[in-house]
Scaffold this motif. Structure first.
Motif, PDB file in Angstrom:
ATOM      1  N   GLU A  54       3.700   0.431  -9.626  1.00 50.15           N
ATOM      2  CA  GLU A  54       4.354   0.428  -8.320  1.00 50.15           C
ATOM      3  C   GLU A  54       3.956  -0.839  -7.528  1.00 50.15           C
ATOM      4  O   GLU A  54       4.789  -1.451  -6.871  1.00 50.15           O
ATOM      5  N   VAL A  55       2.678  -1.205  -7.602  1.00 55.02           N
ATOM      6  CA  VAL A  55       2.221  -2.425  -6.910  1.00 55.02           C
ATOM      7  C   VAL A  55       2.960  -3.634  -7.492  1.00 55.02           C
ATOM      8  O   VAL A  55       3.421  -4.517  -6.762  1.00 55.02           O
ATOM      9  N   GLN A  56       3.106  -3.655  -8.831  1.00 61.57           N
ATOM     10  CA  GLN A  56       3.826  -4.769  -9.480  1.00 61.57           C
ATOM     11  C   GLN A  56       5.285  -4.805  -8.990  1.00 61.57           C
ATOM     12  O   GLN A  56       5.820  -5.864  -8.696  1.00 61.57           O
ATOM     13  N   ARG A  57       5.886  -3.613  -8.867  1.00 60.27           N
ATOM     14  CA  ARG A  57       7.283  -3.551  -8.403  1.00 60.27           C
ATOM     15  C   ARG A  57       7.396  -4.076  -6.971  1.00 60.27           C
ATOM     16  O   ARG A  57       8.265  -4.887  -6.665  1.00 60.27           O
ATOM     17  N   ILE A  58       6.470  -3.642  -6.106  1.00 61.34           N
ATOM     18  CA  ILE A  58       6.506  -4.092  -4.704  1.00 61.34           C
ATOM     19  C   ILE A  58       6.394  -5.616  -4.641  1.00 61.34           C
ATOM     20  O   ILE A  58       7.137  -6.284  -3.927  1.00 61.34           O
ATOM     21  N   LEU A  59       5.481  -6.174  -5.441  1.00 54.39           N
ATOM     22  CA  LEU A  59       5.276  -7.628  -5.412  1.00 54.39           C
ATOM     23  C   LEU A  59       6.510  -8.357  -5.966  1.00 54.39           C
ATOM     24  O   LEU A  59       6.951  -9.358  -5.404  1.00 54.39           O
ATOM     25  N   SER A  60       7.088  -7.805  -7.039  1.00 54.11           N
ATOM     26  CA  SER A  60       8.261  -8.457  -7.638  1.00 54.11           C
ATOM     27  C   SER A  60       9.430  -8.438  -6.666  1.00 54.11           C
ATOM     28  O   SER A  60      10.211  -9.383  -6.597  1.00 54.11           O
TER      29      SER A  60
END
Ligand code: UDX
Length: 436
Positions: free
Chosen positions: A130-136
């Motif tokens: 989820e953190v990766q998705r938010i950053l992307s």
């Protein structure tokens, strides 16, 4: 390496100071202006042995700085650690991830270079995704890889645990993430601390599984202690006898009033929640949570017994020695002392307490308890003493003085720090946990 540590609480501050001590350039970030101001003045927000000195020497060496500005703090950082709190969400025990996600969003909006974002906060499986998705989705043009790197620090021993860990766990999904983390931990590599590279979800689960296993070990020996009391066995000898088996190991087999603190209670609940969400019941951990919860009040009842039982106890006075969930910390979170005191005051017992570090935090949490200036003031005119936390200061009490000050020489040792024979020889009515 330049490291940004977002969140300057217990984990962030200890980790930040230790990374700086390895020679990295570290900026600790926190939204709380007064906390940052105090850190600038050398005042620690928590009590942890050795931390103030470590912070001071690294600030003086120019390797450790503090700021409230995330944008400033993460500029040029190779690794941005997220070390904010993940408390239990009200109502369902799920870890509250709102702080973690808010940081991820702010990092995405302010990223000025390629970086690895590392979740150090204890987060449920899938949070890294989820953190990766938010950053992307933040629109950043920089390369950013999300890595999981759980902490295994014990309060009171955190600096030693950080510098000489049993292992370092890194959950990374790409080579960029692994390379940066290898550099971050290179000083420890050289010390030959084993480093375990796994995928991100595995790393997230390792943290919960480790804490749940340790909580299980403690709860197991606590139930064996109860059985020892019934059958006339000695739990300390049982612990020694089973702990010498390398497959079991001697640690975390001290029977006592149940585990507390900032990690075990919260992390076991969060793991149960994850197991439920994935329809994969973890019945052993369910039992551990239940047994531990019940144990705290049961320890209060043990003290009531020593006062002659429920009815006899009313109007009597008990001195509680130790309030924090363990020694060498001022942390009161889920401390067994809270339930022990509550059980006593519920029965009309007057409770006077002393703790070397925890009283200020404990006071508002235990409004019915009077705080004393030292152990002997608490003991004066009490009908019984109960040792709830094994602070070193309670290991060598002046027992003659204790006996003289008490109305009746009754001592309940919930941490087994005294020897039953010695205590009886001195004329105490002595009770402990799981010992004849
Ligand atoms: C724990 C883990 O050890 C650490 O790796 C993790 O990252 C955070 O949680 P901490 O909560 O600081 O650390 O304390 P710990 O020393 O593990 O003790 C936890 C609780 O278990 C305390 O209440 C302690 O009194 C109790 N305990 C521990 C026992 O009752 N018996 C034991 O044998 C060991």
């Amino acid at each position: 390496m330049k490291i940004a540590m977002v969140g300057s609480g217990y984990v962030g501050l200890v980790s930040g100071a230790c990374f700086a001590d390895f020679g990295h350039d570290v900026c600790c970030i926190d939204k709380d202006q007064s906390k940052i101001d105090r850190l600038h003045d050398g005042v620690m927000p928590i009590y942890e042995p050795g931390l103030a000195e470590l912070v001071d020497s690294n600030v003086k060496a120019g390797r450790l700085t503090f700021t409230t500005s995330l944008k400033e703090g993460i500029a040029d950082a190779d690794a941005i650690f997220i070390a904010v709190g993940t408390p239990s969400r009200r109502g369902d025990g799920h870890a509250d991830l709102s702080f973690v996600y808010a940081v991820a969003e702010e990092v995405g909006q302010n990223l000025a270079n390629d970086a690895v974002v590392v979740t150090k906060s204890t987060v449920p499986v899938g949070t890294g995704d989820e953190v990766q998705r938010i950053l992307s989705e933040s629109g950043t043009s920089h390369k950013v890889s999300v890595v999981s790197n759980p902490e295994f620090l014990r309060e009171g021993a955190a600096i030693g645990d950080f510098k000489r860990p049993d292992r370092i766990v890194i959950g990374a999904e790409d080579e960029f993430g692994r390379d940066v983390m290898r550099e971050v931990y290179r000083p420890l590599f050289l010390n030959e601390s084993p480093i375990l590279f796994v995928n991100r979800r595995t790393s997230e689960l390792i943290k919960y599984a480790a804490n749940a296993f340790l909580a299980t070990k403690i709860t197991f020996i606590n139930e064996i202690a109860d059985l020892c009391e019934k059958v006339g066995a000695n739990v300390q000898d049982v612990s020694r006898g089973i702990g010498m088996d390398n497959r079991i190991g001697p640690k975390f087999l001290h029977a006592g009033p149940g585990y507390g603190g900032s990690c075990f209670p919260k992390d076991t609940l969060a793991l149960l929640k994850t197991a439920e969400d994935y329809d994969s019941p973890t019945r052993i951990i369910e039992a551990v949570v239940k047994v531990n919860e019940g144990r705290k009040r049961a320890m209060g009842r043990k003290v009531l017994e020593a006062l002659g039982g429920h009815d006899e106890a009313r109007g009597k006075k008990v001195a509680l020695l130790g309030l924090t969930f363990k020694p060498d910390t001022d942390d009161m979170r889920d401390s067994p002392a809270i339930a022990v005191a509550q059980t006593l005051t519920d029965c009309g017992v007057e409770v006077v307490a002393y703790d070397p570090e925890g009283m200020e935090i404990a006071k508002p949490m235990m409004p019915e308890v009077t705080m004393a200036a030292d152990p002997y003031e608490a003991i004066e005119n009490a009908d019984a003493v109960a040792i709830v936390t094994e602070w070193d200061a309670f290991r060598a009490l002046d027992l003659n003085r204790v006996k003289t000050l008490l109305k009746t020489p009754v001592l309940v040792d919930l941490r087994n720090i005294y020897r039953a024979d010695d205590m009886r020889a001195m004329g105490f009515t002595y009770d402990s946990v799981g010992r004849p």
